[in-house]
Design a protein around this motif. Structure first.
Motif, PDB file in Angstrom:
ATOM      1  N   SER A  31       0.817  -1.218   0.000  1.00 50.94           N
ATOM      2  CA  SER A  31       0.000   0.000   0.000  1.00 50.94           C
ATOM      3  C   SER A  31       0.849   1.267   0.000  1.00 50.94           C
ATOM      4  CB  SER A  31      -0.913   0.021   1.216  1.00 50.94           C
ATOM      5  OG  SER A  31      -1.783  -1.063   1.197  1.00 50.94           O
ATOM      6  N   LEU A  32       2.072   1.175   0.423  1.00 47.67           N
ATOM      7  CA  LEU A  32       2.928   2.355   0.561  1.00 47.67           C
ATOM      8  C   LEU A  32       3.090   3.151  -0.736  1.00 47.67           C
ATOM      9  CD1 LEU A  32       4.599   3.921   2.604  1.00 47.67           C
ATOM     10  CD2 LEU A  32       6.550   2.510   1.968  1.00 47.67           C
ATOM     11  N   PRO A  33       3.306   2.532  -1.903  1.00 42.69           N
ATOM     12  CA  PRO A  33       3.419   3.338  -3.131  1.00 42.69           C
ATOM     13  C   PRO A  33       2.153   4.140  -3.445  1.00 42.69           C
ATOM     14  CG  PRO A  33       4.288   1.155  -3.503  1.00 42.69           C
ATOM     15  CD  PRO A  33       3.634   1.131  -2.149  1.00 42.69           C
ATOM     16  N   THR A  34       0.992   3.578  -3.141  1.00 44.37           N
ATOM     17  CA  THR A  34      -0.259   4.303  -3.380  1.00 44.37           C
ATOM     18  C   THR A  34      -0.356   5.527  -2.487  1.00 44.37           C
ATOM     19  OG1 THR A  34      -1.332   2.231  -3.963  1.00 44.37           O
ATOM     20  CG2 THR A  34      -2.764   4.084  -3.441  1.00 44.37           C
ATOM     21  N   TYR A  35      -0.012   5.368  -1.211  1.00 46.58           N
ATOM     22  CA  TYR A  35      -0.061   6.507  -0.293  1.00 46.58           C
ATOM     23  C   TYR A  35       0.941   7.576  -0.697  1.00 46.58           C
ATOM     24  CZ  TYR A  35      -2.786   3.446   2.734  1.00 46.58           C
ATOM     25  OH  TYR A  35      -3.744   2.612   3.247  1.00 46.58           O
ATOM     26  N   ASP A  38      -0.448   9.459  -3.681  1.00 47.72           N
ATOM     27  CA  ASP A  38      -1.498  10.400  -3.282  1.00 47.72           C
ATOM     28  C   ASP A  38      -0.911  11.639  -2.619  1.00 47.72           C
ATOM     29  OD1 ASP A  38      -3.447   8.768  -4.294  1.00 47.72           O
ATOM     30  OD2 ASP A  38      -3.996   7.905  -2.347  1.00 47.72           O
ATOM     31  N   ILE A  39       0.129  11.462  -1.819  1.00 51.54           N
ATOM     32  CA  ILE A  39       0.769  12.605  -1.167  1.00 51.54           C
ATOM     33  C   ILE A  39       1.364  13.538  -2.213  1.00 51.54           C
ATOM     34  CG2 ILE A  39       2.742  13.289   0.256  1.00 51.54           C
ATOM     35  CD1 ILE A  39       2.177  10.771   1.955  1.00 51.54           C
ATOM     36  N   GLN A  46      -1.378  19.429  -6.403  1.00 49.69           N
ATOM     37  CA  GLN A  46      -2.684  20.088  -6.405  1.00 49.69           C
ATOM     38  C   GLN A  46      -2.893  20.934  -5.158  1.00 49.69           C
ATOM     39  OE1 GLN A  46      -5.588  16.999  -6.946  1.00 49.69           O
ATOM     40  NE2 GLN A  46      -4.697  16.301  -8.843  1.00 49.69           N
ATOM     41  N   LYS A  47      -1.865  21.115  -4.366  1.00 51.87           N
ATOM     42  CA  LYS A  47      -1.899  21.949  -3.154  1.00 51.87           C
ATOM     43  C   LYS A  47      -3.012  21.524  -2.192  1.00 51.87           C
ATOM     44  CE  LYS A  47       0.250  25.905  -5.362  1.00 51.87           C
ATOM     45  NZ  LYS A  47       0.726  25.253  -6.529  1.00 51.87           N
ATOM     46  N   GLY A  48      -3.220  20.205  -2.053  1.00 49.17           N
ATOM     47  CA  GLY A  48      -4.174  19.683  -1.088  1.00 49.17           C
ATOM     48  C   GLY A  48      -5.613  19.664  -1.551  1.00 49.17           C
TER      49      GLY A  48
END
Length: 93
Positions: A31-35, A38-39, A46-48
């Motif tokens: 799951s780490l690459p997905t997180y 996303d970060i 996209q500045k959050g």
């Protein structure tokens, strides 16, 4: 092989716990690459901001939006929004 399981039988609960921890570790590693993605995509690029268009905006924000809309199309934008409840927010139809 049966002799090995015979030696492990008194420790069956601990072996099962270790097996469960290994499954959770593998899931977290995958799951780490997905997180991280996303970060980087949402948090940095996209500045959050996760969505491009908000579902609900306040009336003051609607007025700010209308500053960038040509005058002949402002009525179309106003017609696409309606007042919501008593908090003064507008919701997209």
């Amino acid at each position: 092989m049966q002799k090995l399981f015979g030696f492990l039988k008194p420790y069956a609960g601990q072996v099962l716990a270790i097996f469960c921890v290994l499954i959770v570790q593998a899931y977290c590693d995958l799951s780490l690459p997905t997180y991280t993605s996303d970060i980087v995509n949402v948090g940095i690029q996209q500045k959050g901001i996760d969505e491009k268009a908000p579902y609900v905006i306040g009336e003051e924000d609607l007025n700010h939006l209308l500053l960038f809309v040509p005058s002949d199309e402002q009525e179309t934008v106003r017609a696409a929004y309606e007042e919501k409840a008593s908090d003064g927010s507008a919701e997209k139809k």
